[in-house]
Design a protein around this motif. Structure first.
Motif, mmCIF file in Angstrom:
data_model
loop_
_atom_site.group_PDB
_atom_site.id
_atom_site.type_symbol
_atom_site.label_atom_id
_atom_site.label_comp_id
_atom_site.label_asym_id
_atom_site.label_seq_id
_atom_site.Cartn_x
_atom_site.Cartn_y
_atom_site.Cartn_z
ATOM 1 N N GLN A 111 0.846 -1.200 0.000
ATOM 2 C CA GLN A 111 0.000 0.000 0.000
ATOM 3 C C GLN A 111 0.879 1.246 0.000
ATOM 4 N N PRO A 112 1.574 1.508 -1.099
ATOM 5 C CA PRO A 112 2.477 2.668 -1.135
ATOM 6 C C PRO A 112 1.711 3.962 -0.866
ATOM 7 N N PRO A 113 2.301 4.878 -0.115
ATOM 8 C CA PRO A 113 1.624 6.133 0.206
ATOM 9 C C PRO A 113 1.513 7.038 -1.011
ATOM 10 N N GLN A 114 0.515 7.877 -1.010
ATOM 11 C CA GLN A 114 0.390 8.893 -2.043
ATOM 12 C C GLN A 114 1.164 10.152 -1.679
ATOM 13 N N ARG A 115 1.422 10.322 -0.387
ATOM 14 C CA ARG A 115 2.206 11.454 0.100
ATOM 15 C C ARG A 115 3.186 10.989 1.170
ATOM 16 N N VAL A 116 4.316 11.672 1.261
ATOM 17 C CA VAL A 116 5.310 11.458 2.305
ATOM 18 C C VAL A 116 5.530 12.787 3.000
ATOM 19 N N ALA A 117 5.125 12.877 4.273
ATOM 20 C CA ALA A 117 5.242 14.128 5.035
ATOM 21 C C ALA A 117 4.642 15.300 4.258
ATOM 22 N N LEU A 166 9.622 11.442 -4.943
ATOM 23 C CA LEU A 166 8.676 12.506 -4.635
ATOM 24 C C LEU A 166 8.680 13.570 -5.720
ATOM 25 N N GLU A 167 7.632 14.350 -5.759
ATOM 26 C CA GLU A 167 7.430 15.319 -6.830
ATOM 27 C C GLU A 167 8.515 16.401 -6.854
ATOM 28 N N ASN A 168 9.107 16.706 -5.694
ATOM 29 C CA ASN A 168 10.127 17.757 -5.624
ATOM 30 C C ASN A 168 11.540 17.254 -5.900
ATOM 31 N N GLY A 204 18.089 14.328 -2.038
ATOM 32 C CA GLY A 204 17.319 15.323 -2.772
ATOM 33 C C GLY A 204 17.977 16.685 -2.746
ATOM 34 N N ALA A 205 17.366 17.641 -3.394
ATOM 35 C CA ALA A 205 17.944 18.974 -3.537
ATOM 36 C C ALA A 205 17.675 19.871 -2.334
ATOM 37 N N GLU A 206 16.631 19.575 -1.562
ATOM 38 C CA GLU A 206 16.241 20.449 -0.458
ATOM 39 C C GLU A 206 16.488 19.764 0.884
ATOM 40 N N ARG A 207 17.283 20.400 1.741
ATOM 41 C CA ARG A 207 17.655 19.806 3.025
ATOM 42 C C ARG A 207 16.420 19.474 3.877
ATOM 43 N N ASP A 208 15.487 20.431 3.986
ATOM 44 C CA ASP A 208 14.306 20.227 4.824
ATOM 45 C C ASP A 208 13.462 19.060 4.315
ATOM 46 N N LYS A 261 12.545 15.729 6.476
ATOM 47 C CA LYS A 261 11.151 15.361 6.719
ATOM 48 C C LYS A 261 10.854 13.957 6.194
ATOM 49 N N ALA A 262 11.370 13.631 5.026
ATOM 50 C CA ALA A 262 11.129 12.299 4.452
ATOM 51 C C ALA A 262 11.768 11.218 5.317
ATOM 52 N N LEU A 263 12.951 11.486 5.847
ATOM 53 C CA LEU A 263 13.616 10.507 6.707
ATOM 54 C C LEU A 263 12.819 10.291 7.994
ATOM 55 N N ASP A 264 12.418 11.369 8.634
ATOM 56 C CA ASP A 264 11.639 11.255 9.870
ATOM 57 C C ASP A 264 10.342 10.487 9.628
#
Length: 482
Positions: free
Chosen positions: A403-409, A426-428, A449-453, A457-460
């Motif tokens: 059941q893969p998520p549609q969103r991550v954080a 992810l889209e970003n 990814g390109a953005e630290r935040d 967030k994805a790791l958490d």
């Protein structure tokens, strides 16, 4: 009493000393290995056996060699500890059937293990270890002293390896690296080996942990940032242009820049690839594990070359290296193999080529990384390794896969890949890879990814998903947000 179950993972068998890794179990593996060679080999050219610096590794290696020799199989036993790539090169150079390395690589001091190497000088593929698992019996093998005396000889496998490495280096560029460096051998097999090349090319190096210590100062000999704090502090005090480190069996490595900051292997791979293409004239494609960032894919496209993605585990990299011309085979955890050398990770050659590159460009590694990111965009990376209840970790990963998520954080998922565990794109531009070990109660989450935040967030989010005990709760929440 039932015999303990032995399972081979992506890089051999590793187990806790005196609990699963015992002389009885090592004998069982040696016995199964010997019978497999006899049953499947057209010609028994023999086996090379070596070992690392861990507690009892030399004795385990000798016992393994004696079991094999008792089957009338010729055995060359290394006179001293060696890096795994030196063992792999000896197998290929001496045209032996296989190689055996007693090592637990980067695992803590209370582990040991066994790696098998094939005649081509790289990790054996899955069928090899599966055949050994099928032949594991509960009985203890018998040592035949007369056959051991006839078939076992102690050899020096280091000389040929040194000569091979030197043929792959540009002496002028390497000798041009005039700045002082610090090298952390992590009490492992790299000690004395890199120093040989430092002396040969008149390089200045301060050595840390270059003596045998089977407890590794209770720090796992894994060259990741958290284990290299002493090296980092030394460099920060200066004056050092770079820091180097190798793991327990020296098939993996790490670099620290002039400020003591960890250099991501995601950056080193494209830097080395471009140097070898443009300056050394080497050729070939790239094969990388799914845990590597795609900067290298963009670089290879500029040169009209391809980058092949495979599941984590160097045996998967090796399989591609055996089928096509490969410049570098790489995995995120510090292991690079070079097509001109072996289908095998070699931390020593990797570090020497990196020093050669720095000598040629006459620029600090941080400047090269900054230039790379100017060309291909910013990059941030985090990885989390954590232990837990095996069934819980596996159940959570299975839930995410089915059941893969549609969103991550809160970030939309653009693509799902199931080639190796679960990888979410992810889209970003952020990606997250989830894996669970088949041989240890261990899960790993890799995020880049390109953005630290976004990476944080994805790791958490991933850690929360993999450690939750109420399956489905957070997934439902994410789907509601979608």
């Amino acid at each position: 009493m039932l015999a303990q179950v032995i399972r081979f993972g992506t890089d051999g068998w590793r187990a806790v000393l005196a609990r699963e890794f015992t002389f009885d179990n090592v004998g069982r593996v040696a016995d199964a290995f010997s019978r497999f060679l006899i049953e499947t080999s057209e010609r028994l050219n023999g086996v090379v056996v070596s070992f690392d610096t861990r507690f009892l590794s030399e004795r385990f290696a000798r016992y393994f060699a004696e079991v094999v020799a008792s089957y009338d199989i010729p055995v060359a036993l290394s006179k001293k500890f060696t890096p795994t790539p030196a063992l792999s090169f000896a197998v290929k150079q001496l045209k032996f059937n296989a190689g055996v390395m007693i090592t637990a690589s980067h695992n803590p001091y209370f582990y040991n293990g066994i790696k098998f190497k094939a005649a081509y000088g790289g990790p054996v593929l899955n069928d090899f270890t599966q055949q050994i698992e099928k032949r594991l019996d509960a009985r203890s093998p018998k040592i035949d002293p007369l056959r051991v005396k006839k078939n076992l000889q102690e050899v020096d496998i280091v000389g040929d390896y040194f000569r091979q490495i030197k043929t792959l280096l540009n002496p002028q560029s390497l000798a041009s690296f005039k700045k002082k460096m610090a090298y952390d051998a992590m009490f492992g097999c790299g000690m004395g080996f890199l120093s040989h090349f430092f002396e040969a090319f008149n390089l200045q190096a301060q050595i840390l942990h270059g003596e045998e210590n089977p407890l590794f100062n209770r720090t796992p000999p894994e060259p990741v940032a958290r284990n290299l704090s002493e090296l980092s502090r030394l460099i920060a005090r200066g004056p050092f242009a770079i820091g180097l480190a190798t793991d327990g069996d020296a098939d993996r490595c790490a670099l620290l820049d002039e400020k003591g900051q960890f250099v991501q292997l995601h950056d080193l791979l494209p830097l080395l690839a471009e140097y070898l293409f443009k300056i050394r004239g080497w050729d070939g494609n790239i094969v990388r594990t799914t845990s590597m960032h795609h900067t290298i894919d963009r670089l290879m496209a500029r040169y009209g070359k391809s980058s092949v993605e495979v599941p984590v585990g160097f045996k998967n990299v090796c399989e591609v290296m055996l089928k096509q011309e490969i410049l570098i085979g790489a995995e995120e955890s510090g292991g690079f193999g070079f097509g001109k050398h072996l289908p095998e990770r070699d931390g020593i050659l990797t570090l020497l080529l990196a020093l050669e590159m720095l000598g040629y460009y006459q620029a600090p590694i941080s400047a090269l990384v900054n230039d790379l990111r100017q060309k291909f965009g910013p990059f941030h990376y985090l990885r989390k390794d954590f232990y837990g209840e095996p069934e819980l970790l596996k159940a959570n990963l299975l839930r995410l896969r089915t059941q893969p998520p549609q969103r991550v954080a809160g970030m939309p998922v653009e693509k799902v890949a199931l080639k190796d565990g679960l990888k979410l794109y992810l889209e970003n531009g952020t990606w997250a890879l989830f894996r669970v070990s088949q041989t240890e109660p261990l899960a790993r989450i890799y995020v880049g990814g390109a953005e630290r935040d976004a990476v944080k967030k994805a790791l958490d989010w991933g850690v929360a998903q993999m450690t939750q005990k109420q399956a489905g709760k957070r997934i439902t929440q994410e789907r509601t947000e979608a």
